[in-house]
Enzyme design. Structure first.
Site, PDB file in Angstrom:
ATOM      1  N   ALA A  43       0.926  -0.985   0.408  1.00 57.92           N
ATOM      2  CA  ALA A  43      -0.576  -0.121   0.121  1.00 57.92           C
ATOM      3  C   ALA A  43       0.853   1.598  -0.244  1.00 57.92           C
ATOM      4  CB  ALA A  43      -1.622  -0.250   1.202  1.00 57.92           C
ATOM      5  N   ALA A  44       2.167   1.139  -0.303  1.00 58.54           N
ATOM      6  CA  ALA A  44       2.665   2.432  -0.045  1.00 58.54           C
ATOM      7  C   ALA A  44       2.225   3.451  -1.713  1.00 58.54           C
ATOM      8  CB  ALA A  44       4.582   1.931  -0.683  1.00 58.54           C
ATOM      9  N   GLY A  45       1.864   3.264  -2.457  1.00 55.84           N
ATOM     10  CA  GLY A  45       1.286   4.499  -3.449  1.00 55.84           C
ATOM     11  C   GLY A  45       0.311   4.964  -2.571  1.00 55.84           C
TER      12      GLY A  45
END
Length: 72
Positions: A16-18
């Site tokens: 979920a970094a983006g």
């Protein structure tokens, strides 16, 4: 153009970094930070996110982002 370096952290899961980056960028810019600072804060959010396993459970809280943003 400017370069914003990644915040160094130990990566566990980048799922979920983006999403964390994009959401934090919208929040910071919406709060009136200039774009360069908003991008740096968003980079800290992405870095905070990748330190945990999972997606929605890994999205960081403001305090976690601030800790990395401020270098603490």
């Amino acid at each position: 153009a400017t370069h914003v370096p990644a915040v160094p952290v130990d990566v566990v899961d980048s799922t979920a970094a983006g999403d964390a980056f994009t959401a934090a960028l919208a929040v910071a810019w919406g709060e009136g930070r200039d774009l360069a600072e908003a991008v740096r804060w968003a980079a800290a959010a992405g870095a905070a996110c990748v330190r945990k396993l999972g997606a929605s459970v890994a999205l960081p809280r403001r305090a976690e982002i601030d800790e990395l943003f401020l270098g603490g």
